[in-house]
Design an enzyme around this catalytic site. Structure first.
Site, mmCIF file in Angstrom:
data_model
loop_
_atom_site.group_PDB
_atom_site.id
_atom_site.type_symbol
_atom_site.label_atom_id
_atom_site.label_comp_id
_atom_site.label_asym_id
_atom_site.label_seq_id
_atom_site.Cartn_x
_atom_site.Cartn_y
_atom_site.Cartn_z
ATOM 1 N N SER A 67 0.793 -1.237 0.000
ATOM 2 C CA SER A 67 0.000 0.000 0.000
ATOM 3 C C SER A 67 0.823 1.283 0.000
ATOM 4 O O SER A 67 0.251 2.378 -0.090
ATOM 5 C CB SER A 67 -0.947 0.017 1.202
ATOM 6 O OG SER A 67 -2.034 -0.845 0.980
ATOM 7 N N LYS A 70 0.184 3.908 -2.634
ATOM 8 C CA LYS A 70 -0.811 4.983 -2.541
ATOM 9 C C LYS A 70 -0.188 6.364 -2.388
ATOM 10 O O LYS A 70 -0.884 7.375 -2.540
ATOM 11 C CB LYS A 70 -1.772 4.682 -1.386
ATOM 12 C CG LYS A 70 -2.641 3.460 -1.673
ATOM 13 C CD LYS A 70 -3.294 2.895 -0.439
ATOM 14 C CE LYS A 70 -4.097 1.642 -0.814
ATOM 15 N NZ LYS A 70 -4.415 0.800 0.341
ATOM 16 N N SER A 122 -5.885 3.600 4.473
ATOM 17 C CA SER A 122 -5.320 2.799 3.382
ATOM 18 C C SER A 122 -6.406 2.115 2.561
ATOM 19 O O SER A 122 -6.285 0.946 2.176
ATOM 20 C CB SER A 122 -4.341 1.755 3.937
ATOM 21 O OG SER A 122 -3.460 1.314 2.931
ATOM 22 N N LYS A 229 3.575 6.541 5.197
ATOM 23 C CA LYS A 229 2.602 5.549 4.746
ATOM 24 C C LYS A 229 3.079 4.134 5.030
ATOM 25 O O LYS A 229 4.224 3.786 4.776
ATOM 26 C CB LYS A 229 2.351 5.690 3.233
ATOM 27 C CG LYS A 229 1.244 4.786 2.699
ATOM 28 C CD LYS A 229 -0.114 5.214 3.187
ATOM 29 C CE LYS A 229 -1.207 4.228 2.814
ATOM 30 N NZ LYS A 229 -1.222 3.009 3.672
#
Length: 387
Positions: A67, A70, A122, A229
């Site tokens: 993820s 992203k 997320s 992140k």
């Protein structure tokens, strides 16, 4: 010949000493360029200001990134979207597997709120909704992602989807991902979102809001943490894009496939802060030099730094400042005209550069100017004529 006989043992001793010093210097150079040891499969820490690599380990090895994908999705939304746009959730975005903000089919939600859902919770569904809104469809958006990655200097990054779900050929490197994150951190809203630990966004059709919690433990546990992140899949392992700032130095880093992701990322940042200082030569708009003006209405003009000239410097080092400026400027240049550059260097390496610009328009000393000046200086000008 006797002097030569006497000098031979001395020469041999000097030679051996020099050889030892050279070997030591070579070892020191190798140590400086050697990758740091880490529990991650790949890792990097870069200077936020310049993008210069400070610490690294297998930083160019292609790996899945889960993820943390992203970060690029958010960057494209910020660069290409209107944050107040209302996005309609499509069938493709509804019910995407994995982590979700539980978008409903046909739900209307602002792009700004989708970004919070993307980066804090997320949401894989939020990623698809953003991709379709910005690119028209996911495939087009992924082409935009790959194009933007190339523009940022990424050498081995391929995006197949906007959320990081497992897919053949979807990969990046620690260094590429750090460069993407550095660019994203130049956007104030991105900074605001990734440094937020808890937020709420509207939930259409419900009497209550969605509550979003940031999974990045560093925000509460690490001094000066700025985000950024988390990511996890079985194939990619635990991946983290992280950042922090202390004492004038800001770093951005990445660990890929790292079981102790938070602790290891904190250790790498500690190491960077132990080894480097933030050095600022000039702030944005600060006067660098006053330069004479030829044939102008003023004798000289202040030349200023267009951007802050700043870089990470190894502790105990003193960088050099190089100015590339003419000795004299010609009149007629507009305010803000670039006339040179300032460079911060260390051991022959350029660490940071900023253009130098004139702080005001340089008026030309022409016929009209001289006539006006003569009129203003005329003894009778402005005085009442005696009756």
């Amino acid at each position: 010949m006797k002097p030569l006989v006497k000098l031979r043992p001395l020469a041999l001793a000097v030679y051996c000493a020099l050889l030892t010093l050279l070997e030591g210097a070579a070892s020191a150079d190798e140590t400086q360029s050697e990758s740091v040891t880490t529990s991650a499969s790949a890792a990097v820490v870069i200077d936020m200001e310049t993008g210069r690599v400070l610490l690294s380990y297998h930083e160019n090895e292609p790996l899945p990134m889960a993820s943390t994908t992203k970060v690029m999705t958010a960057l494209l939304a910020l660069e290409n979207g209107n944050l107040d746009d209302v996005v309609t959730v499509s069938q493709n975005a509804y019910g995407v597997p994995g982590t979700s903000i539980y978008l409903s089919l046909g739900e209307h939600i602002r792009l700004r709120d989708l970004l919070y859902g993307l980066l804090l919770a997320s949401g894989n569904d939020a990623a698809v909704a953003i991709a379709e809104h910005i690119g028209g469809d996911v495939e087009t958006f992924c082409r935009m992602m790959n194009q933007r990655a190339q523009e940022l200097g990424c050498q081995d990054t391929v995006f197949v989807n906007p959320n990081g779900l497992p897919a053949d050929g979807h990969h990046t490197t620690a260094l590429d991902l750090a460069l993407i994150a550095r660019e994203a951190m130049s956007h104030e809203l991105f900074r605001e979102i990734v440094s937020t630990q808890r937020a709420t966004i509207p939930w259409e059709g419900r009497s209550y809001d969605r509550v979003l919690n940031n999974k990045n433990r560093l925000l509460s546990d690490y001094e000066g943490a700025t985000g950024i992140k988390t990511g996890y899949t079985r194939a990619a392992g635990r991946c983290l894009v992280f950042g922090a700032q202390r004492d004038g130095l800001e770093v951005v880093g990445v660990t890929l496939h790292c079981a102790d992701w938070f602790d290891e990322s904190a250790r790498l940042m500690d190491l960077a802060f132990e080894r480097y200082d933030g050095f600022t030569a000039f702030s944005q708009g600060e006067t660098v030099r006053v330069v004479p003006v030829a044939h102008g209405t003023q004798e000289a003009v202040a030349v200023c730094a267009l951007q802050t000239l700043k870089a990470a410097i190894p502790k105990g080092s003193l960088p050099s400042l190089e100015l590339d400026l003419p000795d004299q400027l010609d009149a007629g240049l507009p305010r803000g005209q670039e006339v040179g550059e300032a460079r911060l260097t260390l051991n022959g390496e350029t660490l940071a550069v900023t253009p130098l610009v004139v702080s005001e328009t340089l008026g030309v000393r022409d016929y009209g100017y001289e006539l006006d000046r003569l009129w203003r200086c005329w003894p009778m000008n402005g005085q009442e004529i005696a009756q």
